[in-house]
Design a protein around this motif. Structure first.
Motif, short mmCIF file in Angstrom:
data_model
loop_
_atom_site.label_atom_id
_atom_site.label_comp_id
_atom_site.label_asym_id
_atom_site.label_seq_id
_atom_site.Cartn_x
_atom_site.Cartn_y
_atom_site.Cartn_z
N ALA A 1 35.51 35.97 41.87
CA ALA A 1 35.74 37.24 41.16
C ALA A 1 37.09 37.23 40.46
N LEU A 2 38.13 36.79 41.15
CA LEU A 2 39.46 36.73 40.54
C LEU A 2 39.47 35.81 39.33
N SER A 3 38.73 34.72 39.40
CA SER A 3 38.73 33.75 38.29
C SER A 3 38.17 34.35 37.01
N TYR A 4 37.32 35.38 37.13
CA TYR A 4 36.77 36.06 35.96
C TYR A 4 37.55 37.34 35.61
N GLY A 5 38.59 37.62 36.35
CA GLY A 5 39.37 38.82 36.08
C GLY A 5 38.73 40.09 36.62
#
Length: 311
Positions: free
Chosen positions: A70-74
């Motif tokens: 999730a963090l990798s996609y913002g």
């Protein structure tokens, strides 16, 4: 080594290797990157170049790598379904999906502590910093929203959730309401599912908030005044509240429902989310997403994070 010295060394090296070719800026970039220079790294770069987006990762624990994907996609909001079994909080969609290793602590609390420790280095530069950075290098003041969907008895489970959050609490990473003041921090935790309203209302200080019913924000039978000190988020089942499939034109009444619920939330300073939006066909999903965004919904509830991040 100073940047100018390193750059000069790169020019000399490249000029020697290519006596007849003038080094270009791209040549310098390649040289510097291959040098492993400390000039090219900094402590908080874990989420470098990632822009936070108002996307909610529905059933985030289903990802191959929960939270970090999730963090990798913002993605700005994640969700964990938690079950209290023998004093431990396990994460999964149903009992058959639970495993000993996949706990609330291992999938969410501990990874968040690791990420936030990296975003909050302890050194001479941060000695007088009083407000912790969030997970986003590009927007350190933007909190990550963590929804905790309690699946077991809410009253019995809540104390264990609050205890599990203690490592984040002790570092000052949790958004907190105390003495009439809401202090936003790196992580805003919102209880949903079976999270019990009255015990959450009674928390003082409060760092576990309540996902309010979007269609009942002004319902007197709930005996509750909803505002951001209790509910920074209000949600509802899209299928029940709106029902438009995204195929064909939305009716005036369906659009009026969306705008009414969104406006009710915004009048109280609360953000609105619709869950169970259509996921297929893709063109219908995208049409519903567009309608919700145009009508002021704050969170895009998504299963396909890549598609949502590019929407």
């Amino acid at each position: 080594m100073a940047f100018s010295t390193l750059l000069k060394a790169g020019v000399v090296a490249l000029a020697t290797a290519h006596a007849e070719a003038k080094p270009t800026v791209n040549d310098q970039i390649v040289f510097l990157e291959s040098s492993n220079s400390s000039l090219l790294t900094y402590p908080t770069q874990f989420t470098q170049n990632i822009v936070p987006k108002s996307i909610h990762s529905h059933n985030d624990y289903w990802r191959d790598v929960p939270l970090l994907t999730a963090l990798s996609y913002g993605v700005g909001s994640v969700e964990a379904d938690v079950w209290l079994e023998n004093g431990t909080l396990f994460v999964g969609h149903e009992l058959a999906a639970l495993t000993p290793a996949r706990t609330f602590a291992s999938l969410y609390v501990q990874p968040l502590l690791t990420v936030l420790a990296g975003e909050n280095p302890k050194n001479a530069f941060t000695l007088n910093q009083t407000t912790p950075n969030g997970v986003w290098d590009t927007s350190s003041g933007t909190p990550l929203q963590l929804l905790v969907d309690i699946k077991t008895d809410g009253v019995a489970t809540l104390p264990y959730v609050l205890q599990a959050l203690e490592p984040l609490r002790s570092e000052g990473y949790l958004t907190t309401y105390a003495n009439g003041t809401l202090t936003t921090s790196a992580v805003t935790v919102v209880g949903t599912g079976n999270s019990p309203l009255d015990p959450i209302k009674a928390l003082e200080p409060r760092d576990y908030f309540y996902d309010a019913p979007l269609t009942q924000l002004t319902d007197p039978s709930l005996n509750t005044t909803f505002d951001v000190s209790l509910s920074p988020l209000a949600s509802t089942d899209y299928e029940v509240a709106v029902g438009w499939s995204g195929i064909g034109a939305i009716s005036d009444a369906q659009r009026a429902n969306i705008t009414k619920f969104v406006n009710d939330a915004h009048a109280l300073g609360i953000k609105a989310r619709f869950w169970d939006t259509p996921g297929w066909p893709i063109h219908a999903r995208d049409t519903v997403w567009t309608e919700l965004m145009n009508d002021g919904a704050d969170w895009l509830n998504a299963d396909d994070l890549e598609a949502a991040s590019e929407f």
